[in-house]
Each structure stands twice: as structure tokens, then as C-alpha cells.
Design an enzyme around this catalytic site. Structure first.
Site, PDB file in Angstrom:
ATOM      1  N   TYR A 209      20.043  -6.677  27.359  1.00  0.00           N
ATOM      2  CA  TYR A 209      20.027  -5.484  26.514  1.00  0.00           C
ATOM      3  C   TYR A 209      19.496  -4.261  27.270  1.00  0.00           C
ATOM      4  O   TYR A 209      20.124  -3.188  27.280  1.00  0.00           O
ATOM      5  CB  TYR A 209      19.170  -5.700  25.244  1.00  0.00           C
ATOM      6  CG  TYR A 209      18.850  -4.376  24.628  1.00  0.00           C
ATOM      7  CD1 TYR A 209      19.801  -3.696  23.884  1.00  0.00           C
ATOM      8  CD2 TYR A 209      17.629  -3.744  24.881  1.00  0.00           C
ATOM      9  CE1 TYR A 209      19.554  -2.433  23.385  1.00  0.00           C
ATOM     10  CE2 TYR A 209      17.367  -2.487  24.389  1.00  0.00           C
ATOM     11  CZ  TYR A 209      18.336  -1.838  23.635  1.00  0.00           C
ATOM     12  OH  TYR A 209      18.090  -0.584  23.167  1.00  0.00           O
TER      13      TYR A 209
ATOM     14  N   ASP B 197      21.823  -5.389  20.595  1.00  0.00           N
ATOM     15  CA  ASP B 197      20.481  -5.665  20.081  1.00  0.00           C
ATOM     16  C   ASP B 197      20.607  -6.176  18.640  1.00  0.00           C
ATOM     17  O   ASP B 197      21.714  -6.447  18.175  1.00  0.00           O
ATOM     18  CB  ASP B 197      19.612  -4.398  20.149  1.00  0.00           C
ATOM     19  CG  ASP B 197      20.001  -3.402  19.077  1.00  0.00           C
ATOM     20  OD1 ASP B 197      21.178  -3.422  18.640  1.00  0.00           O
ATOM     21  OD2 ASP B 197      19.140  -2.606  18.654  1.00  0.00           O
TER      22      ASP B 197
ATOM     23  N   GLU C 170      12.748   1.841  26.187  1.00  0.00           N
ATOM     24  CA  GLU C 170      13.460   0.602  25.888  1.00  0.00           C
ATOM     25  C   GLU C 170      12.547  -0.616  25.934  1.00  0.00           C
ATOM     26  O   GLU C 170      12.656  -1.517  25.110  1.00  0.00           O
ATOM     27  CB  GLU C 170      14.643   0.408  26.840  1.00  0.00           C
ATOM     28  CG  GLU C 170      15.758   1.445  26.678  1.00  0.00           C
ATOM     29  CD  GLU C 170      16.377   1.439  25.292  1.00  0.00           C
ATOM     30  OE1 GLU C 170      16.189   0.468  24.538  1.00  0.00           O
ATOM     31  OE2 GLU C 170      17.060   2.424  24.954  1.00  0.00           O
TER      32      GLU C 170
END
Length: 347
Positions: A116, A134, A33
Site C-alpha cells: 500500500y 487500503d 502514509e
DNA sequence: AATCCGGGGTC
DNA sequence: GACCCAGGATT
């Protein structure tokens, strides 16, 4: 039509086989991520594989030097991500005894983890019903529901987060979150989405109102600053070179480069300025010859800056105090602008 | 609320 | 050249 169910069905049929999709280990999910923030899957994937191989666990990452981490991160950009990655790895390893916190709120406290990423780790690793928002999600939601609030306004950020909460599938949050992002990346793409083959088309507000190409709305502000870089590639009589670390604020923090003489406008580099620089690196009498390596300035483009760059080759008739062997240069983390020069220059 | 922070792909 | 990418931190 049930929005989230359609996303789940589409995802089951269309998902790519990506290296971080066969695990829910929070270390791997976190790593992927962070790397994919503002970064395409195709660009981030080789870096992810490299990091997993070099640092199999969060302890390996915590025990590494920042310089090793930056070196492996070289070329991926946004280098604060790598520095924050290291900071957080040390906190997880030491304060959390190697175990990632399993709540959105706790994750949010960690360096480099924002809304996020906290949502992504919480949902994908721990199956917690927290929706990710996102760039893909902004696009899918704004089009399907016909929302023209700017996605990068405070109102828009809050609006889309609330909407994401309302439409998520809490019982299948892992696949739903990854599904809506994958859907945005592949089906509901930024330009020329294939609406004819879209399973959501019959209820898509943007398609009905012919607004697909106008959504999402984004407030734009791009003022590109011009900077003029003169890099001094100083080679002494022992064939050693000077590399300096960029400290303080600004671009490429903690990365290495050649000694730099910079200006905010185009200017002609003077011998006296080079002389002054050289005096910092040697106690010997300053005697040198120099020539310009690239007759056309190399324009290196960053999001907010264009760097008009000249590389000057300096043959220094003395001995540098902290020169490094030419063969050692490749071990230092450097920005792409410098790496490209090193690749083409015959030392 | 605005600005800064990379590099690369795409049209 | 403009826009975008599995955003976050800082001012």
C-alpha cells in the site's frame, strides 16, 4: 458509467483539506502514509504536524534519537512504525543521499513500506500509475463490483489488486488514488453509507442486490489473550523512581514502564516477589511499605490482548541505583497505560 | 497462511 | 461487544 471518472468528479467536490495534501514532497507523503496505517485521519493528523515541525526534513529525522521519535509517537500505537521510520530515514539520508527512490519496486524494499505505502508514495509523489489498495478501496471495490471474496485471504488480496489496476485512472493517478480512499472514508463508509446520495449508486452491484451491509467479506479471527500486570511504582528515600525499557519481542518494544511482575492468570502479588525485584535495583537492605493504588483492575485493551493491571505504590526505605527524578518521567516514551497512570498519580 | 502489533472512534 | 481505521513484519 465510468467508475474512475465518477471518483475523480466526486473527489474534486468533496475532498478534505488535509495538511499533506498541499505537497508532493516524498518525505511528507511518506510520513503521512506511515502514520495513517491502520489509523484514522483525525487521530494521525496532530502527530503528522508535530513530526513535520520537529523534523522538517528526512535528515532531521535520521539524526534524531530513537527515543525522541518514540516520545513524539507516544499514543499513536503500533510502535514498530516509529522504529522502522527511523531506520528508513537513516537509509534515505545516507545511502540515498536524502532522495527518496522514485519507483514502486525500490520503495517496497524499505522498512515499514509495504504494498500500500509503496503505491501511495509512487503515485502521489512521483505520479506513477500504481493503484493503492487500503481498507477503503477494498470496501468501495467489493461493493461496487459485488465481490464477496474475503479481502484478507490470499486470493482476495490478489484479486482486488488486479481489479484496482484495471479500474484506475493512470492519467490522473494522484487524484484517483486519494479520491477512491476519500470516497470510501466519507461516502461509502463501513456502516450506514448514504447510498441515496451516492454518484455510483445506479451501477453499484451491492446496492442492487441489497448486499451493502454484507460487503466487504472478511475472515474474522479474534482470540484475545488475557494478561495480568502488576506494576511496581517504586519510590526511594530520595524520591527517585525506576523506569525500565521493554526490550525483546512483544508489545511496546523499546518503550518504558515501571518494573513489572506479570502472570497469565489472576494472582495475588506476594511481598517476597516485590522483595526480589527490589534487590535488583538497590544494594541497600530491603525495607519497604506498599499499597495498591487502584482497587479495581485497570483493563487496558489492545487488539489481541486485554491487560488487567494493578499499580502498586512502594515506599522503599533505601536508595535506588538507577533511579530517575520524578520530573524526568515525562521525557520517556511510555505506552498509554503508563501515561494515564502518570497523569493521575500525585508523585 | 496465520499471527502479532495500539489506540481510539462508532454503533 | 464487535468492527474498523490511508497495513506491515514475522512466524
Amino acid at each position: 458509467m465510468n467508475f474512475s471518472k465518477e471518483i475523480l468528479v466526486w473527489y474534486a467536490q468533496n475532498k478534505r483539506d488535509l495538511p499533506w495534501r498541499n505537497t508532493t514532497n516524498p518525505y511528507n507523503i511518506w510520513l503521512s502514509e506511515i502514520m495513517l496505517q491502520q489509523t484514522r485521519v483525525a487521530q494521525g493528523t496532530p502527530y503528522y504536524l508535530s513530526f513535520v515541525e520537529n523534523f522538517p526534513t528526512v535528515h532531521d529525522l535520521a539524526n534524531a534519537n530513537e527515543e525522541q521519535i518514540l516520545k513524539l509517537w507516544q499514543g499513536l500505537g503500533y510502535y514498530s512504525r516509529a522504529r522502522n521510520l527511523h531506520t528508513t530515514a537513516k537509509i534515505i539520508a545516507n545511502q540515498y543521499k536524502g532522495k527518496f527512490p522514485n519507483s514502486y519496486k525500490e520503495l517496497l524494499k524499505l522498512k515499514g513500506i509495504g504494498d500500500y505505502t509503496a503505491s501511495a508514495i509512487a503515485s502521489i509523489s512521483f505520479n506513477i500509475p500504481e493503484p493503492v489498495v487500503d481498507g477503503n478501496v477494498y470496501r468501495v471495490l467489493s461493493r461496487f463490483f459485488g465481490i464477496d471474496i474475503p479481502i484478507n485471504s490470499t486470493e482476495g488480496i490478489n484479486y482486488f489488486k488486479t481489479l484496482a489496476h484495471e479500474v484506475m485512472d493512470s492519467a490522473n493517478i494522484r487524484d484517483y488514488n486519494q479520491g477512491i480512499m476519500e470516497f470510501g472514508a466519507i461516502q461509502c463508509s463501513p456502516r450506514n453509507p448514504d447510498c441515496e446520495k451516492c454518484p455510483l449508486s445506479s451501477a453499484c452491484v451491492a446496492l442492487k442486490n441489497n448486499q451493502v451491509n454484507d460487503l466487504p467479506v472478511k475472515i474474522k479471527k479474534t482470540t484475545v489473550k488475557k494478561r495480568y500486570f502488576n506494576y511496581l511504582v517504586i519510590k526511594d528515600r530520595e524520591d527517585k523512581i525506576i523506569l525500565e525499557q521493554r526490550l525483546g519481542k512483544g508489545i511496546w518494544q523499546n518503550m518504558y514502564q515501571f518494573p513489572l511482575i506479570e502472570s497469565d492468570k489472576d494472582f495475588k502479588l506476594k511481598d517476597t516477589e516485590v522483595q526480589k525485584k527490589l534487590e535488583k535495583f538497590s544494594n541497600d537492605a530491603i525495607s519497604f511499605e506498599m499499597y495498591l493504588y487502584n482497587s479495581e483492575k485497570i483493563i487496558h485493551k489492545l487488539s489481541h490482548q486485554h491487560l488487567f493491571t494493578s499499580f502498586w505504590i512502594i515506599d522503599f526505605n533505601g536508595k535506588l541505583n538507577d533511579g530517575i527524578e520524578v520530573s524526568e518521567i515525562v521525557k520517556y516514551p511510555v505506552p498509554v497505560l503508563i501515561a494515564d497512570f502518570i497523569k493521575t498519580f500525585n508523585f
